[in-house]
Structure formats: structure tokens, C-alpha cells
Design an enzyme around this catalytic site. Structure first.
Site, mmCIF file in Angstrom:
data_model
loop_
_atom_site.group_PDB
_atom_site.id
_atom_site.type_symbol
_atom_site.label_atom_id
_atom_site.label_comp_id
_atom_site.label_asym_id
_atom_site.label_seq_id
_atom_site.Cartn_x
_atom_site.Cartn_y
_atom_site.Cartn_z
ATOM 1 N N GLU A 145 0.835 -1.215 0.000
ATOM 2 C CA GLU A 145 0.000 0.000 0.000
ATOM 3 C C GLU A 145 0.867 1.260 0.000
ATOM 4 O O GLU A 145 0.551 2.235 -0.663
ATOM 5 C CB GLU A 145 -0.957 0.010 1.197
ATOM 6 C CG GLU A 145 -2.117 -0.965 1.077
ATOM 7 C CD GLU A 145 -3.037 -0.677 -0.110
ATOM 8 O OE1 GLU A 145 -3.037 0.441 -0.632
ATOM 9 O OE2 GLU A 145 -3.744 -1.619 -0.528
ATOM 10 N N TYR A 185 -6.354 6.568 4.361
ATOM 11 C CA TYR A 185 -6.569 5.526 3.357
ATOM 12 C C TYR A 185 -5.788 4.261 3.721
ATOM 13 O O TYR A 185 -6.347 3.160 3.749
ATOM 14 C CB TYR A 185 -6.180 6.014 1.948
ATOM 15 C CG TYR A 185 -6.053 4.836 1.024
ATOM 16 C CD1 TYR A 185 -7.199 4.210 0.545
ATOM 17 C CD2 TYR A 185 -4.806 4.288 0.703
ATOM 18 C CE1 TYR A 185 -7.113 3.066 -0.237
ATOM 19 C CE2 TYR A 185 -4.706 3.158 -0.069
ATOM 20 C CZ TYR A 185 -5.859 2.552 -0.545
ATOM 21 O OH TYR A 185 -5.764 1.422 -1.301
ATOM 22 N N ASP A 218 -9.719 4.751 -2.524
ATOM 23 C CA ASP A 218 -8.670 5.277 -3.394
ATOM 24 C C ASP A 218 -9.327 5.826 -4.668
ATOM 25 O O ASP A 218 -10.554 5.888 -4.768
ATOM 26 C CB ASP A 218 -7.612 4.197 -3.701
ATOM 27 C CG ASP A 218 -8.168 3.060 -4.553
ATOM 28 O OD1 ASP A 218 -9.384 3.093 -4.884
ATOM 29 O OD2 ASP A 218 -7.400 2.156 -4.905
#
Ligand code: SF4
Length: 376
Positions: A46, A129, A147
Site C-alpha cells: 500500500e 486511506y 482510493d
């Protein structure tokens, strides 16, 4: 009864998961069905995927795992080794935060990533996020990561009229309202995959989409108009940061702009995006390489046909052996006159290096394009 318009239907997470079970992307950091996801791999991927593509990340991910197979190995590694393994991915502050995060996981949590969104968010380099994505994928917590892909899918399915970025909380609310408690990680990844492979920015493949029936934008034939974006106001001041890196042998770091658009195909020093609400306070995050960046006093201002631009200039000296980041090049100072640098960039170089701002008249040199107006 069949409802061809889909009006009033709520998208069913089960339909999306059924599609995901058959069409999921095979990604090196993803657990296979039946496997338990590894929080270290989920987190690492990520962080690496922020602002770059799956294809670009894959070899770096493999190299990182080879050198630092777990969070302890990463925490114990010397910073040069981490920066070296990251070199080429750009956004070096991210690599520093990655290293700091690994150390924090070891020191504060005994080498295990914490299993809550809040505790994840408290770690270096982990924002809303990433905390939600790691919580959902690695720990099966019903979190709602959003996202760019997920924004596009949800804004179309629910025809979210609010423009981005204001629409973000509305979109997150829609995602949160659908997360299935038994498979939150798969649901997040299914939404990401749907956005990446079917619900693409242009020409989405709606006929293959598991949410074709409830999708309101599809029913109205307005798919490509979502997500709504606030129109750029003509004439509004845009801001950004420009980075002048000077190697000890006198070469300057340059890159070539995209062939299309403003100043297409021309040369420039690396810059951030140019935006009305650009936050100069975070400019170093956009630096092209890791160095001691020094913010120079004053600004460089330039007026294009449709907007004025104000650039804050950062300067750094780097060793002569420094390789260029991917897609960039070192140009000897004497060669700058032969580079197709637009006036705005000549002003930046003049500000940082005392290079003449006016382009010398040279035979065969590319002229400034017509959309570049004279400075005010
Ligand atoms: S139906 Fe089309 S626009 Fe709607 S979510 Fe699916 S791919 Fe996207």
C-alpha cells in the site's frame, strides 16, 4: 421482476464478491484464496502503490521482500540500505516514513502491526486511506478505504453529484454502507479491481460489470461524466514547487514534459503539480530525489494564457555520482542553452543558479509554444 433501468436498486456486495472470486487480479502482495494475508506485505504494497502503478511496484516489492523479509529486518536495516532499495520509486520521504514505521511497529507493538484503524493511523506515514486498507485487508476489520479507483466506481454507481475532493466523505459513506462484515478485505480489493479493470476512466466495460443493473450512471448513459470534478477557474492563480538539483560536477537535473498539453515535450526541472490549493508546506514530499533541499527565498512567477503560476524553488547539491531518477537526466550546465526550456523554467534556473532567464537565440532551438504568454 427485472428492472432494466436499475432505478432504486441498491448494489449488492455479494454480486461484487462473486465477480471478484472469479476475476481477481493475481498480485504479488495479495494472499491467495484460503491464505491469511500478511500485514507486512499488505502495508508495504500500500505504501509503494501510492502515486505509482502496479507494474512499476512489482519488482521493487520483490526486491524489498528479499532484502527485508519482515518488519524486524526492515527496522534493523541501515537507512542507506532502505533508501538504496527504494531508489527509483521516487517520493523519498515515503521511504523514510516506511523505515520509521517499521521501527515504530517493533518498538511500540513488539513487531506486530496493530489490528485497529486508529492505532495504524498513529504510525509514521500511515494516513486515513492506508490505515483503512491495512485494517480491512490484513485484519478483516470492516473499514472503508477509498482510493481513486473506488471513488470512480462509487461516484458512478450512486451518481454522486458533488465534485471531488468535497465528495470524498459522501463516497466513503456509500462504501461504509456496503462493507460486508464477513469479507471486508475482499470487498475493498474487489472494488479496487473493478475500478482498475472494468470501471475504467474512459469507456468502462459496463456489460461485464457485476453492478451494471443498479449502477445509476450506466442507466443514464453518463458513466464517463463521473466522478464530477470542480471546473478549473480560468485565470485562477496556481502554485507549485520546482526542484533544482545540482550535481557536484555541475550537471542539473531535468526531465521532459508529456508530449501533449501545456508546454508539451519541453524540458523542465522536476516540479510538483501546479494547483490552486497546492500546499507548499508539504512540498518536500514531491522532491525527485533524497537530498538536503533548501527552500530559496522569494518565488518565481509566470503568466500563461489561462492562468498565472507561482513556483516556490527548492535547491540541493548532490554528489557527482548521483544517478538520475527514472525518466530524468543530468544535463551539464553548458548544455542548458540547448535544452528546450520554456521561459518559466529559465526563470526557475535563473532564480536558483543565476543562469540567464532569457532563452538565447539559437538556430534550431525549439520555440516557446503559443500557450505560453509573456510574464506579467
Ligand atoms: S456499470 Fe459501468 S459505470 Fe457503473 S460501476 Fe459498472 S463499469 Fe462502472
Amino acid at each position: 421482476m427485472v428492472n432494466p433501468s436499475g432505478a432504486g436498486l441498491k448494489p449488492d456486495p455479494a454480486d461484487l464478491l462473486c465477480w471478484y472470486d472469479r476475476h481477481r487480479r493475481r498480485l504479488p502482495w495479495r494472499a491467495l484464496p484460503g491464505e491469511t494475508p500478511d500485514p507486512y506485505r499488505v502495508w508495504l504494497s500500500e505504501i509503494m502503490l501510492q502515486q505509482t502503478t502496479v507494474a512499476a511496484v512489482a519488482p521493487y516489492f520483490a526486491r524489498f521482500l528479499e532484502r527485508f523479509p519482515g518488519v524486524e529486518a526492515l527496522a534493523e536495516a541501515p537507512s542507506e540500505a532502505v533508501m538504496g532499495a527504494w531508489a527509483g520509486l521516487g517520493y523519498y520521504s515515503r521511504a523514510r516514513n516506511l523505515h520509521a514505521c517499521a521501527k515504530a511497529v517493533v518498538e511500540r507493538h513488539g513487531g506486530r502491526f496493530p489490528a485497529s484503524e486508529e492505532a495504524l493511523r498513529a504510525l509514521p506515514g500511515i494516513g486515513d486511506y492506508t490505515a483503512a486498507a491495512v485494517a480491512a485487508i490484513a485484519f478483516q476489520i470492516p473499514a472503508a478505504p477509498v482510493d481513486g479507483n473506488i471513488e470512480r466506481v462509487m461516484s458512478r454507481v450512486f451518481t454522486v453529484e458533488e465534485a471531488l475532493p468535497k465528495a470524498k466523505p459522501v463516497i466513503k459513506g456509500h462504501v461504509a454502507g456496503l462493507v460486508p462484515p464477513d469479507r471486508p478485505g475482499d470487498f475493498a480489493q474487489a472494488l479496487m479491481d473493478l475500478g482498475a479493470t472494468i470501471c475504467t476512466p474512459k469507456r468502462p466495460a459496463c456489460a461485464l460489470c457485476p453492478w451494471m443493473t443498479p449502477c445509476r450512471a450506466r442507466a443514464e448513459g453518463l458513466q464517463e461524466t463521473f466522478p464530477r470534478k470542480a471546473p478549473k477557474r480560468e485565470g485562477e492563480l496556481r502554485r507549485g514547487a520546482a526542484f533544482v538539483a545540482l550535481r557536484n560536477d555541475g550537471a542539473v537535473l531535468l526531465r521532459t514534459r508529456e508530449p501533449k498539453g501545456l508546454l508539451g515535450g519541453m524540458a523542465e526541472v522536476p516540479t510538483s503539480a501546479w494547483e490552486a490549493d497546492y500546499d507548499v508546506g508539504k512540498a518536500v514530499l514531491d522532491a525527485p530525489l533524497d537530498a538536503r533541499w533548501q527552500r530559496l527565498p522569494g518565488h518565481v512567477r509566470h503568466v500563461f494564457t489561462h492562468f498565472p503560476l507561482e513556483l516556490t524553488v527548492y535547491f540541493a547539491r548532490v554528489p557527482a555520482a548521483t544517478p538520475p531518477p527514472e525518466g530524468m537526466r543530468w544535463t551539464p550546465r553548458a548544455g542548458l542553452a540547448d535544452e528546450p526550456l520554456p521561459n518559466a523554467m529559465r526563470k526557475v534556473l535563473s532564480h536558483a543558479l543565476d543562469v540567464p532567464a532569457a532563452a538565447p537565440a539559437r538556430k534550431g532551438r525549439k520555440a516557446a509554444p503559443p500557450d505560453e504568454a509573456e510574464p506579467a
